[in-house]
Scaffold this motif. Sequence first.
Motif, PDB file in Angstrom:
ATOM      1  N   TRP A  11      -9.020 -16.122  10.831  1.00 22.30           N
ATOM      2  CA  TRP A  11      -7.776 -15.770  10.046  1.00 22.30           C
ATOM      3  C   TRP A  11      -8.143 -16.086   8.421  1.00 22.30           C
ATOM      4  N   PHE A  12      -8.694 -17.225   8.243  1.00 22.49           N
ATOM      5  CA  PHE A  12      -8.975 -17.530   6.888  1.00 22.49           C
ATOM      6  C   PHE A  12      -9.381 -16.640   6.096  1.00 22.49           C
ATOM      7  N   TRP A  13     -10.706 -16.278   6.776  1.00 20.06           N
ATOM      8  CA  TRP A  13     -11.697 -15.199   6.101  1.00 20.06           C
ATOM      9  C   TRP A  13     -11.102 -13.819   5.996  1.00 20.06           C
ATOM     10  N   GLU A  49      -0.206 -24.383  11.257  1.00 15.16           N
ATOM     11  CA  GLU A  49      -1.272 -23.278  11.189  1.00 15.16           C
ATOM     12  C   GLU A  49      -1.265 -22.795   9.734  1.00 15.16           C
ATOM     13  N   ALA A  50      -0.061 -22.349   9.063  1.00 11.18           N
ATOM     14  CA  ALA A  50      -0.230 -21.963   7.698  1.00 11.18           C
ATOM     15  C   ALA A  50      -0.290 -23.064   6.818  1.00 11.18           C
ATOM     16  N   ALA A  51       0.040 -24.405   7.105  1.00 13.98           N
ATOM     17  CA  ALA A  51      -0.542 -25.441   6.278  1.00 13.98           C
ATOM     18  C   ALA A  51      -1.924 -25.474   6.377  1.00 13.98           C
ATOM     19  N   ILE A  52      -2.391 -25.476   7.528  1.00 13.87           N
ATOM     20  CA  ILE A  52      -3.980 -25.799   7.800  1.00 13.87           C
ATOM     21  C   ILE A  52      -4.710 -24.672   6.783  1.00 13.87           C
ATOM     22  N   MET A  56      -7.153 -25.301   3.817  1.00 15.47           N
ATOM     23  CA  MET A  56      -8.385 -24.796   3.790  1.00 15.47           C
ATOM     24  C   MET A  56      -8.932 -23.989   2.609  1.00 15.47           C
ATOM     25  N   ASP A  57      -7.843 -23.250   2.039  1.00 10.09           N
ATOM     26  CA  ASP A  57      -7.861 -22.317   1.001  1.00 10.09           C
ATOM     27  C   ASP A  57      -7.794 -23.282  -0.508  1.00 10.09           C
ATOM     28  N   GLY A  58      -7.174 -24.249  -0.412  1.00 10.04           N
ATOM     29  CA  GLY A  58      -7.443 -25.201  -1.481  1.00 10.04           C
ATOM     30  C   GLY A  58      -8.643 -25.778  -1.834  1.00 10.04           C
ATOM     31  N   GLU A  59      -9.272 -26.198  -0.515  1.00  8.26           N
ATOM     32  CA  GLU A  59     -10.558 -26.784  -0.559  1.00  8.26           C
ATOM     33  C   GLU A  59     -11.571 -25.524  -1.117  1.00  8.26           C
ATOM     34  N   PHE A  60     -11.498 -24.402  -0.447  1.00 11.71           N
ATOM     35  CA  PHE A  60     -12.275 -23.420  -1.142  1.00 11.71           C
ATOM     36  C   PHE A  60     -12.291 -22.917  -2.470  1.00 11.71           C
TER      37      PHE A  60
END
Length: 71
Positions: A11-13, A49-52, A56-60
């Motif tokens: 989902w993230f990618w 899941e939205a929070a994760i 993840m995006d914040g780290e990226f």
Amino acid sequence: MPPVAQYLWDWFWDIRRSQPAGFNGPTPITNSELMAWVSRTGHVVRPEEAAILIDMDGEFVGAGHPTISPA
């Protein structure tokens, strides 16, 4: 990430693929962009899941990655 959570990477990618690059690297995913992705894909995303995904995006974004292709 445990195999049971592989879908979050997928989902993230998928979400990141539509993010434009800013002058200083990748731009963060906004809540409205996440909602648009949910609407477009039909995925049911729970709040945790939205929070994760946002974390993840914040780290990226914070890592200043020059590209957005998965490893």
